[in-house]
Motif scaffolding. Sequence first.
Motif, PDB file in Angstrom:
ATOM      1  N   PRO A 529       0.825  -1.213   0.000  1.00 10.97           N
ATOM      2  CA  PRO A 529       0.000   0.000   0.000  1.00 10.97           C
ATOM      3  C   PRO A 529       0.861   1.266   0.000  1.00 10.97           C
ATOM      4  CG  PRO A 529       0.099  -0.905   2.204  1.00 10.97           C
ATOM      5  CD  PRO A 529       0.871  -1.856   1.330  1.00 10.97           C
ATOM      6  N   LEU A 530       1.596   1.458  -1.077  1.00  8.12           N
ATOM      7  CA  LEU A 530       2.582   2.528  -1.167  1.00  8.12           C
ATOM      8  C   LEU A 530       1.946   3.905  -0.983  1.00  8.12           C
ATOM      9  CD1 LEU A 530       5.485   3.485  -1.864  1.00  8.12           C
ATOM     10  CD2 LEU A 530       4.826   3.394  -4.280  1.00  8.12           C
ATOM     11  N   TYR A 531       0.862   4.176  -1.732  1.00  2.56           N
ATOM     12  CA  TYR A 531       0.261   5.507  -1.683  1.00  2.56           C
ATOM     13  C   TYR A 531      -0.280   5.820  -0.287  1.00  2.56           C
ATOM     14  CZ  TYR A 531       0.131   4.724  -6.782  1.00  2.56           C
ATOM     15  OH  TYR A 531       0.441   4.434  -8.092  1.00  2.56           O
ATOM     16  N   ALA A 532      -0.964   4.871   0.300  1.00  4.78           N
ATOM     17  CA  ALA A 532      -1.557   5.099   1.625  1.00  4.78           C
ATOM     18  C   ALA A 532      -0.482   5.302   2.681  1.00  4.78           C
ATOM     19  CB  ALA A 532      -2.446   3.919   2.008  1.00  4.78           C
ATOM     20  N   ALA A 533       0.617   4.548   2.574  1.00 14.62           N
ATOM     21  CA  ALA A 533       1.684   4.661   3.565  1.00 14.62           C
ATOM     22  C   ALA A 533       2.367   6.021   3.477  1.00 14.62           C
ATOM     23  CB  ALA A 533       2.696   3.535   3.374  1.00 14.62           C
ATOM     24  N   VAL A 534       2.670   6.468   2.269  1.00 17.02           N
ATOM     25  CA  VAL A 534       3.321   7.773   2.114  1.00 17.02           C
ATOM     26  C   VAL A 534       2.386   8.880   2.594  1.00 17.02           C
ATOM     27  CG1 VAL A 534       4.239   9.433   0.453  1.00 17.02           C
ATOM     28  CG2 VAL A 534       4.819   7.005   0.248  1.00 17.02           C
ATOM     29  N   ASP A 535       1.118   8.793   2.220  1.00 22.09           N
ATOM     30  CA  ASP A 535       0.133   9.800   2.622  1.00 22.09           C
ATOM     31  C   ASP A 535       0.057   9.903   4.153  1.00 22.09           C
ATOM     32  OD1 ASP A 535      -2.480  11.319   1.317  1.00 22.09           O
ATOM     33  OD2 ASP A 535      -2.870  10.580   3.344  1.00 22.09           O
ATOM     34  N   ARG A 536      -0.010   8.759   4.798  1.00 21.12           N
ATOM     35  CA  ARG A 536      -0.173   8.740   6.254  1.00 21.12           C
ATOM     36  C   ARG A 536       1.072   9.231   6.981  1.00 21.12           C
ATOM     37  NH1 ARG A 536      -1.399   3.206   9.721  1.00 21.12           N
ATOM     38  NH2 ARG A 536      -0.601   3.923  11.741  1.00 21.12           N
ATOM     39  N   TYR A 537       2.230   8.704   6.603  1.00 22.97           N
ATOM     40  CA  TYR A 537       3.424   9.011   7.400  1.00 22.97           C
ATOM     41  C   TYR A 537       4.039  10.367   7.041  1.00 22.97           C
ATOM     42  CZ  TYR A 537       2.896   4.447   9.382  1.00 22.97           C
ATOM     43  OH  TYR A 537       2.381   3.367  10.058  1.00 22.97           O
ATOM     44  N   SER A 557      11.379   1.406  -1.143  1.00 21.41           N
ATOM     45  CA  SER A 557      10.355   0.478  -1.642  1.00 21.41           C
ATOM     46  C   SER A 557      10.887  -0.310  -2.827  1.00 21.41           C
ATOM     47  CB  SER A 557       9.099   1.248  -2.065  1.00 21.41           C
ATOM     48  OG  SER A 557       8.126   0.366  -2.591  1.00 21.41           O
ATOM     49  N   ASP A 558      10.471  -1.582  -2.896  1.00 23.31           N
ATOM     50  CA  ASP A 558      10.920  -2.432  -3.999  1.00 23.31           C
ATOM     51  C   ASP A 558       9.796  -2.750  -4.981  1.00 23.31           C
ATOM     52  OD1 ASP A 558       9.335  -4.378  -2.704  1.00 23.31           O
ATOM     53  OD2 ASP A 558      10.731  -5.975  -3.252  1.00 23.31           O
ATOM     54  N   GLY A 559       8.631  -2.115  -4.838  1.00 23.63           N
ATOM     55  CA  GLY A 559       7.520  -2.484  -5.706  1.00 23.63           C
ATOM     56  C   GLY A 559       6.613  -1.340  -6.071  1.00 23.63           C
ATOM     57  N   ARG A 560       5.476  -1.713  -6.643  1.00 24.80           N
ATOM     58  CA  ARG A 560       4.457  -0.759  -7.047  1.00 24.80           C
ATOM     59  C   ARG A 560       3.283  -0.845  -6.084  1.00 24.80           C
ATOM     60  NH1 ARG A 560       5.735   0.670 -12.259  1.00 24.80           N
ATOM     61  NH2 ARG A 560       7.424  -0.580 -13.152  1.00 24.80           N
ATOM     62  N   ASN A 561       2.449   0.187  -6.114  1.00 26.00           N
ATOM     63  CA  ASN A 561       1.272   0.193  -5.249  1.00 26.00           C
ATOM     64  C   ASN A 561       0.354  -0.970  -5.614  1.00 26.00           C
ATOM     65  OD1 ASN A 561      -0.359   1.946  -3.238  1.00 26.00           O
ATOM     66  ND2 ASN A 561      -1.843   1.420  -4.846  1.00 26.00           N
ATOM     67  N   GLU A 562       0.171  -1.899  -4.688  1.00 23.78           N
ATOM     68  CA  GLU A 562      -0.715  -3.050  -4.900  1.00 23.78           C
ATOM     69  C   GLU A 562      -1.462  -3.313  -3.602  1.00 23.78           C
ATOM     70  OE1 GLU A 562       1.883  -6.202  -6.094  1.00 23.78           O
ATOM     71  OE2 GLU A 562       1.862  -5.605  -8.211  1.00 23.78           O
ATOM     72  N   THR A 563      -2.775  -3.288  -3.669  1.00 23.49           N
ATOM     73  CA  THR A 563      -3.616  -3.521  -2.497  1.00 23.49           C
ATOM     74  C   THR A 563      -4.737  -4.472  -2.848  1.00 23.49           C
ATOM     75  OG1 THR A 563      -4.993  -1.606  -3.028  1.00 23.49           O
ATOM     76  CG2 THR A 563      -3.130  -1.236  -1.550  1.00 23.49           C
ATOM     77  N   ALA A 564      -5.301  -5.092  -1.809  1.00 20.81           N
ATOM     78  CA  ALA A 564      -6.420  -6.021  -2.024  1.00 20.81           C
ATOM     79  C   ALA A 564      -7.710  -5.285  -2.291  1.00 20.81           C
ATOM     80  CB  ALA A 564      -6.570  -6.927  -0.794  1.00 20.81           C
ATOM     81  N   ALA A 565      -7.802  -4.036  -1.875  1.00 13.44           N
ATOM     82  CA  ALA A 565      -9.021  -3.248  -2.051  1.00 13.44           C
ATOM     83  C   ALA A 565      -8.624  -1.815  -2.364  1.00 13.44           C
ATOM     84  CB  ALA A 565      -9.866  -3.295  -0.775  1.00 13.44           C
ATOM     85  N   PRO A 566      -9.522  -1.048  -3.010  1.00 16.65           N
ATOM     86  CA  PRO A 566      -9.200   0.359  -3.329  1.00 16.65           C
ATOM     87  C   PRO A 566      -8.849   1.141  -2.066  1.00 16.65           C
ATOM     88  CG  PRO A 566     -11.188  -0.348  -4.472  1.00 16.65           C
ATOM     89  CD  PRO A 566     -10.866  -1.441  -3.497  1.00 16.65           C
ATOM     90  N   GLY A 567      -7.912   2.076  -2.222  1.00 19.06           N
ATOM     91  CA  GLY A 567      -7.502   2.897  -1.082  1.00 19.06           C
ATOM     92  C   GLY A 567      -7.089   4.267  -1.564  1.00 19.06           C
ATOM     93  N   VAL A 568      -6.082   4.836  -0.950  1.00 17.59           N
ATOM     94  CA  VAL A 568      -5.577   6.147  -1.349  1.00 17.59           C
ATOM     95  C   VAL A 568      -5.024   6.059  -2.772  1.00 17.59           C
ATOM     96  CG1 VAL A 568      -3.841   7.915  -0.836  1.00 17.59           C
ATOM     97  CG2 VAL A 568      -5.045   6.777   1.035  1.00 17.59           C
ATOM     98  N   THR A 569      -5.386   7.031  -3.612  1.00 16.82           N
ATOM     99  CA  THR A 569      -4.899   7.050  -4.980  1.00 16.82           C
ATOM    100  C   THR A 569      -3.588   7.820  -5.072  1.00 16.82           C
ATOM    101  OG1 THR A 569      -6.037   9.094  -5.580  1.00 16.82           O
ATOM    102  CG2 THR A 569      -7.290   7.035  -5.795  1.00 16.82           C
ATOM    103  N   GLU A 570      -2.911   7.662  -6.199  1.00 17.61           N
ATOM    104  CA  GLU A 570      -1.671   8.408  -6.418  1.00 17.61           C
ATOM    105  C   GLU A 570      -1.938   9.914  -6.398  1.00 17.61           C
ATOM    106  OE1 GLU A 570       2.087   8.698  -9.557  1.00 17.61           O
ATOM    107  OE2 GLU A 570       0.328   7.493 -10.064  1.00 17.61           O
ATOM    108  N   GLN A 571      -3.057  10.333  -7.023  1.00 16.40           N
ATOM    109  CA  GLN A 571      -3.387  11.753  -7.054  1.00 16.40           C
ATOM    110  C   GLN A 571      -3.632  12.299  -5.647  1.00 16.40           C
ATOM    111  OE1 GLN A 571      -6.760  12.679  -9.519  1.00 16.40           O
ATOM    112  NE2 GLN A 571      -6.509  14.888  -9.308  1.00 16.40           N
ATOM    113  N   GLN A 572      -4.316  11.530  -4.812  1.00 13.61           N
ATOM    114  CA  GLN A 572      -4.559  11.967  -3.433  1.00 13.61           C
ATOM    115  C   GLN A 572      -3.254  12.084  -2.660  1.00 13.61           C
ATOM    116  OE1 GLN A 572      -7.303   8.806  -2.446  1.00 13.61           O
ATOM    117  NE2 GLN A 572      -9.072  10.208  -2.439  1.00 13.61           N
ATOM    118  N   MET A 573      -2.367  11.104  -2.827  1.00 13.81           N
ATOM    119  CA  MET A 573      -1.075  11.125  -2.139  1.00 13.81           C
ATOM    120  C   MET A 573      -0.258  12.355  -2.552  1.00 13.81           C
ATOM    121  SD  MET A 573       2.156   8.545  -2.695  1.00 13.81           S
ATOM    122  CE  MET A 573       2.199   9.060  -4.421  1.00 13.81           C
ATOM    123  N   LEU A 574      -0.153  12.603  -3.866  1.00 13.65           N
ATOM    124  CA  LEU A 574       0.616  13.742  -4.333  1.00 13.65           C
ATOM    125  C   LEU A 574      -0.019  15.060  -3.900  1.00 13.65           C
ATOM    126  CD1 LEU A 574       1.598  12.509  -7.914  1.00 13.65           C
ATOM    127  CD2 LEU A 574       3.063  12.638  -5.891  1.00 13.65           C
TER     128      LEU A 574
END
Length: 633
Positions: A529-537, A557-574
């Motif tokens: 959950p890359l986007y959500a983690a960056v947004d939160r911290y 990070s070694d990967g791309r944003n991958e989650t089991a369910a929709p969450g924070v988007t890249e646009q929201q994080m930025l």
Amino acid sequence: MSGHGAPVRRDRHRIRQEGRQRRRRTLWIAGAIAAVALLALGGAVTAALLGSDAPQAAPGTQEPEPIVFPEDEPAATPGAEPCTTVRVLSSFENAGMVERLAEAYAAEPRDVDGACVEVVTAKDKSGVAAEDAAVGFTEVDEDERPTLWIPDASSWLGVAREAGGSANVPESGTSIGSSEIVLAMPESLAAAIGWDEDPPTWAEVFETSEDEAVWEDLGHPEWGEFKLGKTSPLVASSGEAAMLASYGAAAGSVADLSAADIADDEITDEVRAHELATSHYMATPEHFLWHARQSEDSGGEAADFLSAVIVDEKSVWDYNRGISSRDGVTRTEGDPPAEQLVPIYPSDGYYVSDNPAVVLTGGWVSDAEDAAAQDFVRFAGTAQGQAVVRETGYRDLNGELDPDVAEVGGLAESADGGLPFPAPQVVVAMHDAFADVRKRAQVLFLIDVSGSMGDPIESGDTKLAAAKHAITLALDHFAAGDDVGLAAFSAADDGKITPGEVAPVADIVDTRDDFEQALGALKPIEWTPLYAAVDRYATEQGERFDPDRITALVLLSDGRNETAAPGVTEQQMLGTLEELHHSTPVLVFTLAYGADADVDTLRAISSATGAHYYDATDPTEVDEVLGDLVTSF
């Protein structure tokens, strides 16, 4: 920075100004003496840069006659094979010049003691090379160790020798060209403050950098605070020059700085105050200039990232002709920027990178290699070699620039305020003091612990094990007063970020054992959950924002944003990062770890915050890359 904390900063600035006024009453005489000394020093500086064989003027006489550079004398035919190999180690800053000199030398036949000569070039950060030279390059096989070292400033020779390298490094070298270390500003800012016509003293530079209202008072609130860029003095010559100038300004004379000045408590307090105006440190001048260009290319202007940066003249020339480098290694050529940089030559003098060539004296250098290296240095001083020096953006041994370089760079045709770096004991004293006076850090390491972090790498470790080792080493950079914490992110099917913060952001001297225990307990989990983690911290770091600290997030990070369910988007994080950038700024440094890392997103994250992106897509390099990253603090 603006908004949050402004009343506190204004009060701090008032207190500093009152203290300086008291100090000036006792320092003005020293300043006047320094001004007179600068005039007398002109000939001595020239001689120091050119080497002991340069013609020197007697006191009170005219400048020495210009050197008449001898013609190169190549051999009629190449010497016999196998060729003698000369391995040349340069700094990142002067690598282009050294590479071109090697090409020009190789273009003619060479015969030294009956053998042909092959020159092989390599480059490294000045501080790293000095550390390696001090121990005899023991981490490199003997047949791969450098024969010839050409740092961009003689200061590094002294640093290496003082650290125990006297058996490997000569006391002095032969300058092959020079570049003044100046203050570079976007031209509109230089004109607004008047420094393009009336250069400031270094004391005025540092005082201005601490005045958060300077641009507003000049009718340009859109430029925010005065943002002064500095490299780390432990890594780059421009960083050394900046820190030495800071001490010199506080002591009353940049030209006469002594080790006793650096040990003086009152001077140290003023330098510590200077450092509070630093947004963060970087490893090379190219890092700062790359970000300035990125600001312009993304629709803004260079002033969005910096007001001024302390760099060498050659870097100003590169920037103005459209050359940039994100990492100091790879170079990108594009159109010239819409707004060029103006070099400012402070009126009380500025240090000079003299590019000394030294043939190393370690046991790995054979007599044949020594002779061949000396011949390469000889070539650098010929008419042909000095033409290369000028063409690559440097002043030749007469202080002359190529006319086109001077025009594009806006460089002074003749710069007469140049100062040699102080004696080695002064430079080393500054290095030792930096940990005490630098701006303290408030950093949260944010580590991806998705399932792929359990994958093995070439070294035999898993990605996560190698990352843990790199972070443990990076902690050695921090000191008392630096608040450092640790969070990790992954998620199971419920989407909740886990394990979250595992070590609080607190003084690392007090909490290092707990930090390392928490780091060692991390295990790969599942999702990313890359986007959500960056947004939160990033938001949590923003809540901790302190204008007297470098507030940052270090994301690996070694990967791309991958989650089991929709969450924070890249646009929201930025969007969150953009909002923080204008309220409680948090620098998010990103490190792409492994070949599958989302490089584009990680670059976008760092760029949105004015921080830097680092490439460890080869995970075996993570120790070195993370070590480079933490020089920003």
